[in-house]
Enzyme design. Structure first.
Site, PDB file in Angstrom:
ATOM      1  N   SER A 121       7.018  -5.684   0.064  1.00 44.73           N
ATOM      2  CA  SER A 121       6.717  -5.715  -1.338  1.00 44.73           C
ATOM      3  C   SER A 121       6.267  -6.992  -1.849  1.00 44.73           C
ATOM      4  O   SER A 121       6.868  -7.980  -1.758  1.00 44.73           O
ATOM      5  CB  SER A 121       7.863  -5.077  -2.130  1.00 44.73           C
ATOM      6  OG  SER A 121       7.882  -5.316  -3.487  1.00 44.73           O
ATOM      7  N   ARG A 122       5.003  -6.881  -2.661  1.00 43.02           N
ATOM      8  CA  ARG A 122       4.723  -8.162  -3.395  1.00 43.02           C
ATOM      9  C   ARG A 122       5.496  -8.506  -4.452  1.00 43.02           C
ATOM     10  O   ARG A 122       5.771  -9.703  -4.660  1.00 43.02           O
ATOM     11  CB  ARG A 122       3.167  -7.883  -3.937  1.00 43.02           C
ATOM     12  CG  ARG A 122       2.228  -7.900  -2.661  1.00 43.02           C
ATOM     13  CD  ARG A 122       1.995  -6.598  -2.096  1.00 43.02           C
ATOM     14  NE  ARG A 122       1.939  -5.465  -2.947  1.00 43.02           N
ATOM     15  CZ  ARG A 122       0.734  -4.825  -3.284  1.00 43.02           C
ATOM     16  NH1 ARG A 122      -0.487  -5.419  -3.073  1.00 43.02           N
ATOM     17  NH2 ARG A 122       0.646  -3.793  -4.328  1.00 43.02           N
ATOM     18  N   ASN A 123       6.056  -7.509  -5.276  1.00 41.74           N
ATOM     19  CA  ASN A 123       7.004  -7.801  -6.199  1.00 41.74           C
ATOM     20  C   ASN A 123       8.328  -8.806  -5.673  1.00 41.74           C
ATOM     21  O   ASN A 123       8.917  -9.535  -6.240  1.00 41.74           O
ATOM     22  CB  ASN A 123       7.291  -6.550  -6.994  1.00 41.74           C
ATOM     23  CG  ASN A 123       6.373  -6.018  -8.004  1.00 41.74           C
ATOM     24  OD1 ASN A 123       6.002  -6.658  -8.795  1.00 41.74           O
ATOM     25  ND2 ASN A 123       5.696  -5.033  -7.389  1.00 41.74           N
ATOM     26  N   GLY A 126       5.494   7.042  -5.604  1.00 45.07           N
ATOM     27  CA  GLY A 126       6.695   7.350  -4.639  1.00 45.07           C
ATOM     28  C   GLY A 126       6.986   5.973  -3.885  1.00 45.07           C
ATOM     29  O   GLY A 126       6.317   5.230  -4.152  1.00 45.07           O
ATOM     30  N   SER A 162       1.928   0.414   1.207  1.00 44.37           N
ATOM     31  CA  SER A 162       0.918   0.974   1.802  1.00 44.37           C
ATOM     32  C   SER A 162       0.671   0.480   3.363  1.00 44.37           C
ATOM     33  O   SER A 162       0.333   1.042   4.220  1.00 44.37           O
ATOM     34  CB  SER A 162      -0.436   0.488   1.210  1.00 44.37           C
ATOM     35  OG  SER A 162      -0.338  -0.991   1.058  1.00 44.37           O
ATOM     36  N   LYS A 216      10.722   0.160 -11.663  1.00 42.09           N
ATOM     37  CA  LYS A 216      11.255  -0.564 -10.290  1.00 42.09           C
ATOM     38  C   LYS A 216      10.733  -1.847 -10.021  1.00 42.09           C
ATOM     39  O   LYS A 216      11.379  -2.705  -9.177  1.00 42.09           O
ATOM     40  CB  LYS A 216      11.295   0.354  -9.112  1.00 42.09           C
ATOM     41  CG  LYS A 216      10.150   0.848  -8.445  1.00 42.09           C
ATOM     42  CD  LYS A 216       9.369  -0.160  -7.720  1.00 42.09           C
ATOM     43  CE  LYS A 216       7.973   0.355  -7.324  1.00 42.09           C
ATOM     44  NZ  LYS A 216       7.191  -0.511  -6.572  1.00 42.09           N
TER      45      LYS A 216
HETATM   46  N1  LIG Z   1      -0.092  -1.692  -2.261  1.00 37.54           N
HETATM   47  C1  LIG Z   1       1.001  -0.771  -2.308  1.00 37.54           C
HETATM   48  O1  LIG Z   1       1.658  -0.677  -1.350  1.00 37.54           O
HETATM   49  C2  LIG Z   1       0.927   0.266  -3.412  1.00 37.54           C
HETATM   50  C3  LIG Z   1       0.368  -0.021  -4.650  1.00 37.54           C
HETATM   51  N2  LIG Z   1       0.615   0.722  -5.607  1.00 37.54           N
HETATM   52  C4  LIG Z   1      -0.204   0.592  -7.093  1.00 37.54           C
HETATM   53  O2  LIG Z   1      -1.629   0.516  -6.861  1.00 37.54           O
HETATM   54  C5  LIG Z   1      -2.296  -0.422  -7.683  1.00 37.54           C
HETATM   55  C6  LIG Z   1      -3.293  -0.953  -6.813  1.00 37.54           C
HETATM   56  O3  LIG Z   1      -2.286  -2.009  -5.929  1.00 37.54           O
HETATM   57  P1  LIG Z   1      -3.053  -2.579  -4.506  1.00 37.54           P
HETATM   58  O4  LIG Z   1      -3.811  -1.522  -3.890  1.00 37.54           O
HETATM   59  O5  LIG Z   1      -2.072  -2.826  -3.654  1.00 37.54           O
HETATM   60  O6  LIG Z   1      -3.823  -3.861  -5.316  1.00 37.54           O
HETATM   61  P2  LIG Z   1      -4.898  -4.710  -4.809  1.00 37.54           P
HETATM   62  O7  LIG Z   1      -4.768  -5.913  -5.365  1.00 37.54           O
HETATM   63  O8  LIG Z   1      -5.016  -4.632  -3.084  1.00 37.54           O
HETATM   64  O9  LIG Z   1      -6.121  -3.886  -5.312  1.00 37.54           O
HETATM   65  C7  LIG Z   1      -6.465  -3.822  -6.571  1.00 37.54           C
HETATM   66  C8  LIG Z   1      -7.880  -3.103  -6.769  1.00 37.54           C
HETATM   67  O10 LIG Z   1      -7.899  -2.923  -8.335  1.00 37.54           O
HETATM   68  C9  LIG Z   1      -9.210  -3.157  -8.490  1.00 37.54           C
HETATM   69  N3  LIG Z   1      -9.287  -4.039  -9.938  1.00 37.54           N
HETATM   70  C10 LIG Z   1      -8.407  -4.797 -10.387  1.00 37.54           C
HETATM   71  N4  LIG Z   1      -8.768  -5.525 -11.646  1.00 37.54           N
HETATM   72  C11 LIG Z   1      -9.973  -4.639 -11.734  1.00 37.54           C
HETATM   73  C12 LIG Z   1     -10.817  -4.506 -12.916  1.00 37.54           C
HETATM   74  N5  LIG Z   1     -10.565  -5.149 -14.117  1.00 37.54           N
HETATM   75  N6  LIG Z   1     -11.743  -3.759 -12.927  1.00 37.54           N
HETATM   76  C13 LIG Z   1     -11.979  -2.812 -11.793  1.00 37.54           C
HETATM   77  N7  LIG Z   1     -11.355  -2.839 -10.714  1.00 37.54           N
HETATM   78  C14 LIG Z   1     -10.137  -3.706 -10.824  1.00 37.54           C
HETATM   79  C15 LIG Z   1      -9.447  -4.111  -7.605  1.00 37.54           C
HETATM   80  O11 LIG Z   1     -10.898  -4.566  -7.409  1.00 37.54           O
HETATM   81  P3  LIG Z   1     -11.550  -5.897  -6.672  1.00 37.54           P
HETATM   82  O12 LIG Z   1     -11.423  -5.735  -5.229  1.00 37.54           O
HETATM   83  O13 LIG Z   1     -13.139  -5.773  -7.178  1.00 37.54           O
HETATM   84  O14 LIG Z   1     -10.885  -7.107  -7.354  1.00 37.54           O
HETATM   85  C16 LIG Z   1      -9.125  -3.694  -6.461  1.00 37.54           C
HETATM   86  O15 LIG Z   1      -9.692  -2.595  -5.933  1.00 37.54           O
HETATM   87  C17 LIG Z   1      -1.063  -1.391  -8.203  1.00 37.54           C
HETATM   88  O16 LIG Z   1      -0.788  -0.765  -9.593  1.00 37.54           O
HETATM   89  C18 LIG Z   1       0.091  -1.200  -7.335  1.00 37.54           C
HETATM   90  O17 LIG Z   1       1.352  -1.154  -8.137  1.00 37.54           O
HETATM   91  C19 LIG Z   1       1.113   1.856  -5.547  1.00 37.54           C
HETATM   92  C20 LIG Z   1       1.887   2.138  -4.412  1.00 37.54           C
HETATM   93  C21 LIG Z   1       1.698   1.700  -3.432  1.00 37.54           C
HETATM   94  O1  LIG Z   2       4.829   0.378  -5.236  1.00 37.82           O
HETATM   95  C1  LIG Z   2       4.963  -0.080  -3.902  1.00 37.82           C
HETATM   96  C2  LIG Z   2       5.802   0.700  -2.991  1.00 37.82           C
HETATM   97  O2  LIG Z   2       6.138   1.885  -3.147  1.00 37.82           O
HETATM   98  C3  LIG Z   2       4.326  -1.349  -3.454  1.00 37.82           C
HETATM   99  O3  LIG Z   2       5.124  -2.355  -3.921  1.00 37.82           O
HETATM  100  P1  LIG Z   2       4.543  -3.750  -4.322  1.00 37.82           P
HETATM  101  O4  LIG Z   2       3.581  -3.401  -5.336  1.00 37.82           O
HETATM  102  O5  LIG Z   2       5.823  -4.512  -4.855  1.00 37.82           O
HETATM  103  O6  LIG Z   2       3.998  -4.369  -3.227  1.00 37.82           O
END
Ligand SMILES: NC(=O)C1=CN([C@@H]2O[C@H](COP(=O)(O)OP(=O)(O)OC[C@H]3O[C@@H](n4cnc5c(N)ncnc54)[C@H](OP(=O)(O)O)[C@@H]3O)[C@@H](O)[C@H]2O)C=CC1
Ligand SMILES: O=C(CO)COP(=O)(O)O
Length: 307
Positions: free
Chosen positions: A227-229, A109, A113, A164
């Site tokens: 948003s990082r994107n 959604g 975060s 998106k």
């Molecule tokens: N941040 C946001 O606002 C939102 C993010 N998302 C989605 O959630 C997902 C994560 O985002 P986000 O938390 O922001 O990203 P981060 O970069 O903050 O965290 C990514 C996580 O994935 C882990 N990871 C990456 N590669 C591997 C691997 N090969 N094996 C094991 N663990 C791995 C990292 O572990 P390590 O620390 O060990 O590298 C870390 O815990 C993405 O797909 C994003 O699109 C969805 C909604 C909101």
């Molecule tokens: O998915 C997201 C908001 O819903 C987070 O966006 P980003 O991964 O671009 O930061």
């Protein structure tokens, strides 16, 4: 009822979701590669295993979980927004393939975060073919600050959040070039048309894209510097290289990888995706931001159709 929840991925999103569940009184164990807890201990007896791993790690982590002892009733929840570079599969398809006898729920959604961590109100969607499983996850995360809706189109909900991200890169470029509000409205609207076009081919329902996980997330991500994107696009427009941008970006910008996978799909299946194509060419340094804009503006004239 208190649930035992394993959250995989201690990045921005995994940590935020862990806090939402803890505040509701659930027992949460958080796993990451850097953490002290073993994966085996984290997933053992967990009623819910939620993955917030970046796309590039999903397949490997799913295989690691498969080698652990998981209860036969465990519900898997995926919160990753991406497509697998090798197979073009969505994260839920990966989890379902590895755990065919378990329910898989997609959580997606308009969920920046950082805002949720600050306690600002937000809404999300939990989608599954198994309604009861989606309702369990809905109860776990629902609160006065986080409103959770159920949905029965997991692929549509997942693709809304994934597709998106490419439009968020394009929107960042649009704002970085100071193209104005009309241009941004045109971009996001045509972006939604493009998302629906490919989403339908990939098995999603059209109406899902008009909900929170589609239009909702598109609006949030295309309009927020959080948003990082969006940041990737904005900084590309200011003349930085992709390598420079990614080196200083806090966390994962999934749209970069997603864009490559989408180009693969659009070529294989002959789907017209003009915005995605220009984002791809920009990321590959085949065009400048200004050239990408001109390419989009000077395409053949046509009637406005929405799919
Ligand atoms: N941040 C946001 O606002 C939102 C993010 N998302 C989605 O959630 C997902 C994560 O985002 P986000 O938390 O922001 O990203 P981060 O970069 O903050 O965290 C990514 C996580 O994935 C882990 N990871 C990456 N590669 C591997 C691997 N090969 N094996 C094991 N663990 C791995 C990292 O572990 P390590 O620390 O060990 O590298 C870390 O815990 C993405 O797909 C994003 O699109 C969805 C909604 C909101
Ligand atoms: O998915 C997201 C908001 O819903 C987070 O966006 P980003 O991964 O671009 O930061």
């Amino acid at each position: 009822m208190t649930k035992t929840i394993a959250i995989l991925g201690a990045g921005a999103w995994g940590t935020t979701l862990a806090n939402l569940a803890r505040v509701n009184g659930h027992e949460v164990r958080l796993w990451s590669r850097q953490g002290d807890l073993s994966l085996e201990d984290v997933v053992k007896n967990a009623e819910i295993v939620l993955s917030a791993i970046s796309m590039k790690g999903v397949q490997d982590v799913a295989l690691l979980v498969k080698s652990c002892q998981v209860s036969p009733h465990t519900i898997f929840v995926t919160a990753t927004k991406g497509l697998d570079a090798k197979t073009t599969r969505t994260p839920s398809q990966i989890w379902q393939t590895e755990f065919p006898d378990h329910s898989v729920v997609v959580l997606s959604g308009p969920n920046l975060s950082q805002e949720i961590s600050q306690g600002l109100p937000a809404a999300t969607v939990v989608a599954s073919k198994n309604t009861a499983a989606a309702q369990v996850v809905q109860q776990i995360f629902s609160s006065g600050r986080f409103r959770v809706y159920t949905n029965s189109d997991p692929v549509g909900v997942e693709l809304g959040g994934t597709l998106k991200n490419v439009m968020a890169i394009a929107s960042g470029v649009c704002d970085g070039l100071h193209l104005g509000t009309n241009a941004k409205a045109a971009l996001v609207t045509r972006g939604l048309t493009e998302i629906i076009r490919i989403g339908k081919v990939l098995g999603a329902k059209t109406e899902t894209f008009y909900g929170l996980s589609g239009l909702g997330d598109l609006l949030a991500t295309c309009n927020s510097p959080l948003s990082r994107n969006y940041q990737v696009g904005y900084q590309l427009a200011s003349g930085k290289t992709l390598t420079e941008i990614l080196a200083s970006l806090p966390g994962t910008a999934e749209g970069v990888n997603t864009c490559q996978v989408l180009m693969q799909i659009s070529q294989q299946q002959n789907i017209t995706m003009p915005i995605t194509e220009q984002v791809y060419r920009l990321l590959e340094t085949q065009v400048t931001p200004k050239q990408a804009l001109d390419e989009l503006m000077l395409r053949d004239t046509k009637p406005e159709y929405h799919q």
